[in-house]
Design a protein around this motif. Sequence first.
Motif, PDB file in Angstrom:
ATOM      1  N   HIS A   1      11.216   6.767   2.829  1.00 33.95           N
ATOM      2  CA  HIS A   1      11.636   7.613   3.951  1.00 33.95           C
ATOM      3  C   HIS A   1      11.041   9.019   3.864  1.00 33.95           C
ATOM      4  O   HIS A   1      11.371   9.885   4.678  1.00 33.95           O
ATOM      5  CB  HIS A   1      13.167   7.715   3.986  1.00 33.95           C
ATOM      6  N   GLY A   2      10.190   9.257   2.873  1.00 31.76           N
ATOM      7  CA  GLY A   2       9.576  10.575   2.736  1.00 31.76           C
ATOM      8  C   GLY A   2      10.474  11.605   2.088  1.00 31.76           C
ATOM      9  O   GLY A   2      10.296  12.808   2.302  1.00 31.76           O
ATOM     10  N   VAL A   3      11.436  11.144   1.284  1.00 26.94           N
ATOM     11  CA  VAL A   3      12.367  12.070   0.628  1.00 26.94           C
ATOM     12  C   VAL A   3      11.926  12.270  -0.826  1.00 26.94           C
ATOM     13  O   VAL A   3      11.937  11.317  -1.611  1.00 26.94           O
ATOM     14  CB  VAL A   3      13.809  11.541   0.657  1.00 26.94           C
ATOM     15  N   PRO A   4      11.544  13.481  -1.219  1.00 24.36           N
ATOM     16  CA  PRO A   4      11.197  13.739  -2.617  1.00 24.36           C
ATOM     17  C   PRO A   4      12.392  13.479  -3.531  1.00 24.36           C
ATOM     18  O   PRO A   4      13.545  13.711  -3.145  1.00 24.36           O
ATOM     19  CB  PRO A   4      10.817  15.227  -2.622  1.00 24.36           C
ATOM     20  N   VAL A   5      12.117  13.011  -4.738  1.00 26.35           N
ATOM     21  CA  VAL A   5      13.165  12.615  -5.680  1.00 26.35           C
ATOM     22  C   VAL A   5      13.197  13.576  -6.862  1.00 26.35           C
ATOM     23  O   VAL A   5      12.150  13.949  -7.407  1.00 26.35           O
ATOM     24  CB  VAL A   5      12.929  11.175  -6.183  1.00 26.35           C
TER      25      VAL A   5
ATOM     26  N   GLU B   1       3.525  18.446   1.235  1.00 31.14           N
ATOM     27  CA  GLU B   1       2.835  17.753   0.140  1.00 31.14           C
ATOM     28  C   GLU B   1       3.791  16.815  -0.586  1.00 31.14           C
ATOM     29  O   GLU B   1       3.417  15.683  -0.935  1.00 31.14           O
ATOM     30  CB  GLU B   1       2.250  18.783  -0.828  1.00 31.14           C
ATOM     31  N   ARG B   2       5.013  17.265  -0.804  1.00 35.40           N
ATOM     32  CA  ARG B   2       5.997  16.422  -1.496  1.00 35.40           C
ATOM     33  C   ARG B   2       6.371  15.206  -0.646  1.00 35.40           C
ATOM     34  O   ARG B   2       6.538  14.099  -1.173  1.00 35.40           O
ATOM     35  CB  ARG B   2       7.251  17.238  -1.824  1.00 35.40           C
ATOM     36  N   ILE B   3       6.528  15.401   0.643  1.00 31.67           N
ATOM     37  CA  ILE B   3       6.863  14.293   1.544  1.00 31.67           C
ATOM     38  C   ILE B   3       5.745  13.255   1.546  1.00 31.67           C
ATOM     39  O   ILE B   3       5.993  12.043   1.446  1.00 31.67           O
ATOM     40  CB  ILE B   3       7.129  14.819   2.966  1.00 31.67           C
ATOM     41  N   ALA B   4       4.502  13.732   1.651  1.00 32.61           N
ATOM     42  CA  ALA B   4       3.354  12.827   1.656  1.00 32.61           C
ATOM     43  C   ALA B   4       3.257  12.059   0.338  1.00 32.61           C
ATOM     44  O   ALA B   4       2.957  10.854   0.325  1.00 32.61           O
ATOM     45  CB  ALA B   4       2.074  13.612   1.914  1.00 32.61           C
ATOM     46  N   ALA B   5       3.513  12.739  -0.774  1.00 37.16           N
ATOM     47  CA  ALA B   5       3.450  12.089  -2.083  1.00 37.16           C
ATOM     48  C   ALA B   5       4.522  11.018  -2.213  1.00 37.16           C
ATOM     49  O   ALA B   5       4.287   9.941  -2.781  1.00 37.16           O
ATOM     50  CB  ALA B   5       3.605  13.135  -3.190  1.00 37.16           C
ATOM     51  N   ALA B   6       5.717  11.305  -1.687  1.00 41.16           N
ATOM     52  CA  ALA B   6       6.811  10.328  -1.749  1.00 41.16           C
ATOM     53  C   ALA B   6       6.449   9.068  -0.960  1.00 41.16           C
ATOM     54  O   ALA B   6       6.617   7.945  -1.450  1.00 41.16           O
ATOM     55  CB  ALA B   6       8.095  10.953  -1.206  1.00 41.16           C
ATOM     56  N   LYS B   7       5.947   9.247   0.240  1.00 41.95           N
ATOM     57  CA  LYS B   7       5.576   8.093   1.055  1.00 41.95           C
ATOM     58  C   LYS B   7       4.464   7.288   0.397  1.00 41.95           C
ATOM     59  O   LYS B   7       4.490   6.046   0.393  1.00 41.95           O
ATOM     60  CB  LYS B   7       5.162   8.548   2.452  1.00 41.95           C
ATOM     61  N   ALA B   8       3.488   7.976  -0.172  1.00 39.34           N
ATOM     62  CA  ALA B   8       2.375   7.280  -0.826  1.00 39.34           C
ATOM     63  C   ALA B   8       2.860   6.484  -2.026  1.00 39.34           C
ATOM     64  O   ALA B   8       2.389   5.364  -2.282  1.00 39.34           O
ATOM     65  CB  ALA B   8       1.315   8.298  -1.246  1.00 39.34           C
ATOM     66  N   ALA B   9       3.806   7.039  -2.785  1.00 35.58           N
ATOM     67  CA  ALA B   9       4.311   6.355  -3.981  1.00 35.58           C
ATOM     68  C   ALA B   9       5.090   5.091  -3.635  1.00 35.58           C
ATOM     69  O   ALA B   9       5.232   4.189  -4.468  1.00 35.58           O
ATOM     70  CB  ALA B   9       5.185   7.307  -4.789  1.00 35.58           C
ATOM     71  N   SER B  10       5.605   5.014  -2.413  1.00 37.25           N
ATOM     72  CA  SER B  10       6.404   3.850  -2.015  1.00 37.25           C
ATOM     73  C   SER B  10       5.561   2.699  -1.484  1.00 37.25           C
ATOM     74  O   SER B  10       6.063   1.580  -1.333  1.00 37.25           O
ATOM     75  CB  SER B  10       7.424   4.258  -0.939  1.00 37.25           C
ATOM     76  N   VAL B  11       4.291   2.942  -1.197  1.00 37.26           N
ATOM     77  CA  VAL B  11       3.438   1.925  -0.565  1.00 37.26           C
ATOM     78  C   VAL B  11       3.389   0.619  -1.362  1.00 37.26           C
ATOM     79  O   VAL B  11       3.481  -0.472  -0.772  1.00 37.26           O
ATOM     80  CB  VAL B  11       2.015   2.486  -0.334  1.00 37.26           C
ATOM     81  N   PRO B  12       3.264   0.644  -2.682  1.00 36.60           N
ATOM     82  CA  PRO B  12       3.207  -0.623  -3.429  1.00 36.60           C
ATOM     83  C   PRO B  12       4.485  -1.454  -3.334  1.00 36.60           C
ATOM     84  O   PRO B  12       4.473  -2.624  -3.749  1.00 36.60           O
ATOM     85  CB  PRO B  12       2.963  -0.167  -4.874  1.00 36.60           C
ATOM     86  N   TYR B  13       5.547  -0.887  -2.802  1.00 37.45           N
ATOM     87  CA  TYR B  13       6.823  -1.595  -2.724  1.00 37.45           C
ATOM     88  C   TYR B  13       7.097  -2.160  -1.332  1.00 37.45           C
ATOM     89  O   TYR B  13       8.222  -2.581  -1.052  1.00 37.45           O
ATOM     90  CB  TYR B  13       7.957  -0.647  -3.134  1.00 37.45           C
ATOM     91  N   ALA B  14       6.099  -2.163  -0.472  1.00 39.80           N
ATOM     92  CA  ALA B  14       6.272  -2.735   0.868  1.00 39.80           C
ATOM     93  C   ALA B  14       6.649  -4.208   0.740  1.00 39.80           C
ATOM     94  O   ALA B  14       6.038  -4.959  -0.017  1.00 39.80           O
ATOM     95  CB  ALA B  14       4.994  -2.571   1.677  1.00 39.80           C
ATOM     96  N   VAL B  15       7.661  -4.624   1.492  1.00 39.26           N
ATOM     97  CA  VAL B  15       8.259  -5.937   1.275  1.00 39.26           C
ATOM     98  C   VAL B  15       7.303  -7.081   1.591  1.00 39.26           C
ATOM     99  O   VAL B  15       7.340  -8.126   0.938  1.00 39.26           O
ATOM    100  CB  VAL B  15       9.576  -6.065   2.091  1.00 39.26           C
TER     101      VAL B  15
END
Length: 262
Positions: A185-189, A233-247
């Motif tokens: 969802h683009g939320v930095p952790v 930048e943080r939002i973009a990084a969060a979204k990019a990090a989630s890509v390998p987890y696409a169902v």
Amino acid sequence: TYHTLFTQYTHYLPLQKDFAKSRFIWLSREFSNRCDRIIAPTRFTAAELNGYGVNKPIDVLPTGVDMTLFEGGAVAPETLRARCGGPIALFAGRLGKEKNLDLVLDAFALAAARLPLARLIIAGEGPYENELRAHASSLACADRIEFTGGLEKADLGSWYRAADAFVFASTTETQGLVLVEAMAHGVPVVAVDCPVSREVGDGNAVVLVEETVEALGGALCDALASQGAERAERIAAAKAASVPYAVDSLCERLEALYLSAL
């Protein structure tokens, strides 16, 4: 599919901790070694199973995130943001003692002292909820901490889209799926450093800190206060990090693993 480190949950049993842990290890080893293939959600979990003496093939396959399940919440994210009136820190998950939420509450109290408009949303329910509510009510920022109770995926999605940072302090996860949901969802952790949170992501997507109030609170404050180019930048990084987890892609890999077992 091995998705729970049972050795981290012995506090729920009326047994001596070391005895319960040894029984869980024995059970995990004996059951797993009767299977043809084993799926672990992270490399850390696979290594734990190998350490138990599991000698069957282990494949690492995370649980995918289906973003369509989080659409259509009853309240729009914009409405939630307007109601909160300031930056939003979010936790979502089961309210169990092992989730280390007492640390989250104290860390937010530190951040809230620096950010007078910040709010903490705790979404979920569980056996430790009453203790957490009592802890929250004892803090100076009690009026800025909200417990939502259990939420449907769509309503949780609204909170994800409204949040400025996701805060996580558990060190007992096999995967930390909520971290992936937040990043998608683009939320930095902001998370306590442990093998699983380290494996899910690092850098701008997941800020890893020591397991202390000062470290977690300081990092949470920075995440909530970030603006402009830094936040983008943080939002973009969060979204990019989630890509390998696409169902979709993960489902194809899962199907292939079942076929290989056959």
